[in-house]
Design an enzyme around this catalytic site. Structure first.
Site, PDB file in Angstrom:
ATOM      1  N   SER A  56       0.900  -1.184   0.096  1.00 16.70           N
ATOM      2  CA  SER A  56      -0.101  -0.103  -0.129  1.00 16.70           C
ATOM      3  C   SER A  56       0.712   1.156  -0.156  1.00 16.70           C
ATOM      4  CB  SER A  56      -0.781  -0.013   1.138  1.00 16.70           C
ATOM      5  OG  SER A  56      -1.479  -1.160   1.314  1.00 16.70           O
ATOM      6  N   GLU A  77      -2.999 -14.388   1.532  1.00 16.86           N
ATOM      7  CA  GLU A  77      -3.227 -13.239   2.752  1.00 16.86           C
ATOM      8  C   GLU A  77      -4.589 -13.314   3.128  1.00 16.86           C
ATOM      9  OE1 GLU A  77      -2.254  -9.317   1.596  1.00 16.86           O
ATOM     10  OE2 GLU A  77      -3.202  -8.556   3.583  1.00 16.86           O
ATOM     11  N   SER A 130     -10.586  -4.348   1.694  1.00 20.87           N
ATOM     12  CA  SER A 130     -11.649  -3.821   2.590  1.00 20.87           C
ATOM     13  C   SER A 130     -12.887  -4.501   2.555  1.00 20.87           C
ATOM     14  CB  SER A 130     -11.963  -2.304   2.255  1.00 20.87           C
ATOM     15  OG  SER A 130     -12.735  -2.269   1.133  1.00 20.87           O
ATOM     16  N   GLU A 141     -15.930  -3.654   1.701  1.00 21.13           N
ATOM     17  CA  GLU A 141     -16.595  -3.025   0.691  1.00 21.13           C
ATOM     18  C   GLU A 141     -16.279  -3.647  -0.754  1.00 21.13           C
ATOM     19  OE1 GLU A 141     -15.236  -0.981   3.037  1.00 21.13           O
ATOM     20  OE2 GLU A 141     -17.293  -0.158   3.928  1.00 21.13           O
TER      21      GLU A 141
HETATM   22  C1  LIG Z   1      -3.956  -1.722  10.506  1.00 20.08           C
HETATM   23  C2  LIG Z   1      -3.752  -1.823   9.060  1.00 20.08           C
HETATM   24  C3  LIG Z   1      -2.679  -2.566   8.480  1.00 20.08           C
HETATM   25  C4  LIG Z   1      -2.063  -2.790   7.272  1.00 20.08           C
HETATM   26  N1  LIG Z   1      -1.179  -3.372   6.798  1.00 20.08           N
HETATM   27  C5  LIG Z   1      -0.369  -3.311   5.787  1.00 20.08           C
HETATM   28  C6  LIG Z   1       0.723  -3.986   5.506  1.00 20.08           C
HETATM   29  O1  LIG Z   1       1.499  -4.729   6.252  1.00 20.08           O
HETATM   30  N2  LIG Z   1       1.093  -3.655   4.135  1.00 20.08           N
HETATM   31  C7  LIG Z   1       0.422  -3.320   3.358  1.00 20.08           C
HETATM   32  O2  LIG Z   1       1.076  -3.222   2.166  1.00 20.08           O
HETATM   33  N3  LIG Z   1      -0.667  -2.535   3.469  1.00 20.08           N
HETATM   34  C8  LIG Z   1      -1.249  -2.696   4.945  1.00 20.08           C
HETATM   35  N4  LIG Z   1      -2.337  -2.029   5.193  1.00 20.08           N
HETATM   36  C9  LIG Z   1      -3.218  -1.368   4.014  1.00 20.08           C
HETATM   37  C10 LIG Z   1      -4.374  -1.908   3.538  1.00 20.08           C
HETATM   38  O3  LIG Z   1      -4.424  -3.024   2.665  1.00 20.08           O
HETATM   39  C11 LIG Z   1      -5.371  -0.717   2.816  1.00 20.08           C
HETATM   40  O4  LIG Z   1      -5.540   0.386   4.058  1.00 20.08           O
HETATM   41  C12 LIG Z   1      -6.495  -1.191   2.180  1.00 20.08           C
HETATM   42  O5  LIG Z   1      -6.310  -1.980   1.331  1.00 20.08           O
HETATM   43  C13 LIG Z   1      -7.547  -0.148   2.186  1.00 20.08           C
HETATM   44  O6  LIG Z   1      -6.907   0.962   1.398  1.00 20.08           O
HETATM   45  P1  LIG Z   1      -6.928   2.580   1.750  1.00 20.08           P
HETATM   46  O7  LIG Z   1      -6.684   2.631   3.211  1.00 20.08           O
HETATM   47  O8  LIG Z   1      -5.786   3.179   0.759  1.00 20.08           O
HETATM   48  O9  LIG Z   1      -8.403   2.912   1.566  1.00 20.08           O
HETATM   49  P2  LIG Z   1      -9.227   3.256   0.380  1.00 20.08           P
HETATM   50  O10 LIG Z   1      -8.881   2.347  -0.715  1.00 20.08           O
HETATM   51  O11 LIG Z   1      -8.933   4.737   0.066  1.00 20.08           O
HETATM   52  O12 LIG Z   1     -10.383   3.131   0.725  1.00 20.08           O
HETATM   53  C14 LIG Z   1     -11.351   4.161   1.204  1.00 20.08           C
HETATM   54  C15 LIG Z   1     -12.819   3.592   1.429  1.00 20.08           C
HETATM   55  O13 LIG Z   1     -13.349   3.508   0.156  1.00 20.08           O
HETATM   56  C16 LIG Z   1     -13.714   2.317   0.030  1.00 20.08           C
HETATM   57  N5  LIG Z   1     -13.639   1.943  -1.445  1.00 20.08           N
HETATM   58  C17 LIG Z   1     -12.656   1.867  -2.160  1.00 20.08           C
HETATM   59  N6  LIG Z   1     -12.831   1.546  -3.352  1.00 20.08           N
HETATM   60  C18 LIG Z   1     -14.167   0.991  -3.528  1.00 20.08           C
HETATM   61  C19 LIG Z   1     -14.842   0.324  -4.440  1.00 20.08           C
HETATM   62  N7  LIG Z   1     -14.275   0.276  -5.809  1.00 20.08           N
HETATM   63  N8  LIG Z   1     -15.946   0.026  -4.273  1.00 20.08           N
HETATM   64  C20 LIG Z   1     -16.699   0.449  -2.926  1.00 20.08           C
HETATM   65  N9  LIG Z   1     -15.873   0.931  -1.696  1.00 20.08           N
HETATM   66  C21 LIG Z   1     -14.659   1.194  -2.165  1.00 20.08           C
HETATM   67  C22 LIG Z   1     -12.982   1.544   0.833  1.00 20.08           C
HETATM   68  O14 LIG Z   1     -13.829   0.123   1.125  1.00 20.08           O
HETATM   69  C23 LIG Z   1     -12.892   2.213   2.005  1.00 20.08           C
HETATM   70  O15 LIG Z   1     -13.913   2.143   2.968  1.00 20.08           O
HETATM   71  C24 LIG Z   1      -3.020  -2.038   6.516  1.00 20.08           C
HETATM   72  C25 LIG Z   1      -3.892  -1.301   6.679  1.00 20.08           C
HETATM   73  C26 LIG Z   1      -4.291  -1.137   8.098  1.00 20.08           C
HETATM   74  C27 LIG Z   1      -5.734  -0.245   8.221  1.00 20.08           C
END
Ligand SMILES: Cc1cc2nc3c(=O)[nH]c(=O)nc-3n(C[C@H](O)[C@H](O)[C@H](O)COP(=O)(O)OP(=O)(O)OC[C@H]3O[C@@H](n4cnc5c(N)ncnc54)[C@H](O)[C@@H]3O)c2cc1C
Length: 398
Positions: free
Chosen positions: A129, A244, A383, A385
């Protein structure tokens, strides 16, 4: 489909129980059962014990030191180890990068990295990410430019879980900007000690240091650290995600959390009686327990189909959504059970050897941190969603 264990599976369960009785350190089990902080040393100590038993790499073929358990045996292990309070293995090395190296890596990469993952010499973290690339991972921008025998990497990763403990990171990097987003990504292995890599903590709502930002500034990575072919990293990244998402439903942990909730509600007094005897509260507990039993059966259904040669498909997405919702509901009920004590919380209470006064009592100490920390369950690993999008397309055909 037969949901009863065979005689061999029951014998295996006895073997697992005997091992856990004998080898699981009591102090580590007390932390896990009490939902307290685990140190890096706790994880490493348990990993060493598992490795000595030959039970650490449950997803690897035997020729590389894996166990090669059947899906039912893995399920028995998950159930029993959660029930006993064994820590879950930190997945990034053993369950994520290792299967990718085994399937797509060079012989040198296998020889170098797999034994170090088994022995615990290397602690891996996951660099997928970025600030602008989460659900839409293919839009990632961290750039790797080939320069002779090296790549020069610049960019930023975020949410890197336990990156502060890691000496290795696997990253998705952009090696080609001229093609479709998914086609210009490569999979690189990097030593965290390489000059130009900086790790900065992100402190989460519960006051814990679990995730990090990782910055790359002109980081020189040898070309031999590329996994598979340049620009083909998206294929390997997706392969890793299937690993994963396995087990994200966390049925075993939810069972332990439900038990903790019941103990909590037995100790709390409402209107002169234990809270667990309150009609409305006990009904809420019953509802989540029924949901958990149903999710457990769905989990077994998927395991039975995999055991019969099928592939876990969109059903894993369904299970991830239900499993994480159930866990968050249990956390929410625990927070309600301790009432006003859920508002302030003392971080130090999360250490098992804390000897100060408890705001409420020992049992209530992890409730608020857990409630906050587990908001993450519906975000990471894809996520909820996004999982619902998969279910609506693949199962409901919408
Ligand atoms: C505690 C924690 C640990 C993590 N550890 C790691 C790690 O070790 N390595 C790593 O690489 N990543 C890690 N992550 C990242 C994680 O994979 C991302 O947070 C996740 O993929 C969501 O991306 P984002 O946070 O950018 O949210 P966004 O993608 O910006 O999403 C924001 C909101 O919009 C919704 N959304 C987005 N797109 C759509 C769609 N097409 N349809 C409907 N809803 C949508 C999402 O569900 C969410 O509610 C971690 C995250 C957390 C919170």
């Amino acid at each position: 489909m037969n949901l009863n264990y065979t005689a061999e599976e029951l014998a295996f369960r006895d073997e697992v129980r005997a091992f856990l009785d004998e080898k699981l350190p009591a102090d580590i089990a007390a932390k896990v059962k009490g939902f307290r902080r685990l140190s890096k040393e706790d994880h490493q100590r348990w990993q060493k014990i598992l490795n000595e038993q030959g039970w650490y790499a449950t997803h690897w073929p035997e020729e590389y030191g894996g166990v090669n358990w059947s899906p039912v045996q893995k399920h028995i292990w998950d159930e029993e180890s959660s029930r006993y309070g064994a820590p879950r293995s930190v997945p990034f090395g053993v369950n994520m990068v290792a299967p990718v190296i085994i399937k797509f890596g060079t012989e040198e990469q296998k020889q170098r990295y797999l034994p170090r993952i088994l022995s615990g010499e290397d602690w891996w973290c996951q660099g997928y990410s970025e600030p602008g690339a989460g659900s839409d991972l293919a839009s990632l921008k961290t750039r790797a430019v080939r320069d002779g025998d090296h790549y020069i990497v610049n960019g930023q990763k975020t949410w890197t879980t336990l990156g502060q403990h890691a000496n290795m990171i696997f990253c998705l990097v952009r090696t080609n900007t001229e093609v479709k987003a998914q086609e210009g990504i490569s999979f690189l292995l990097m030593d965290m000690d390489t000059p130009g890599i900086t790790v900065r903590p992100i402190i989460t709502l519960d006051g814990e240091h679990e995730v990090n930002e990782v910055f790359f500034e002109d980081v020189k990575v040898p070309v031999e650290n590329l996994v598979g072919e340049e620009d083909k990293g998206w294929t390997y990244a997706k392969y890793l995600l299937t690993y994963e998402r396995t087990g994200l439903a966390g049925i075993g942990i939810s069972k332990a959390a439900l038990q903790h909730l019941k103990e909590l509600a037995t100790r709390r007094i409402k209107n002169g009686r234990p809270l667990i005897e309150d009609a409305s509260f006990s009904q809420r507990i019953a509802r989540v327990e029924i949901d958990l039993m149903a999710a457990g059966i769905s989990n077994l259904r998927i395991i039975a189909s995999v055991e019969g040669g099928g592939m876990p498909g969109a059903e894993s997405s369904m299970l991830k959504v239900r499993g994480t919702e159930i866990r968050q509901t249990i956390n929410d009920l625990a927070r309600r059970a301790i009432g006003p004590y859920a508002i302030p919380f003392v971080e130090e209470e999360m250490d098992l050897d804390y000897d100060g006064d408890f705001l409420s009592d020992e049992n209530a100490a992890p409730v608020t941190p857990q409630y906050f920390n587990n908001r993450k369950l519906s975000i990471f690993g894809g996520s909820n969603e996004i999982q619902k999008n998969i279910v609506s397309k693949m199962i409901l055909g919408l």
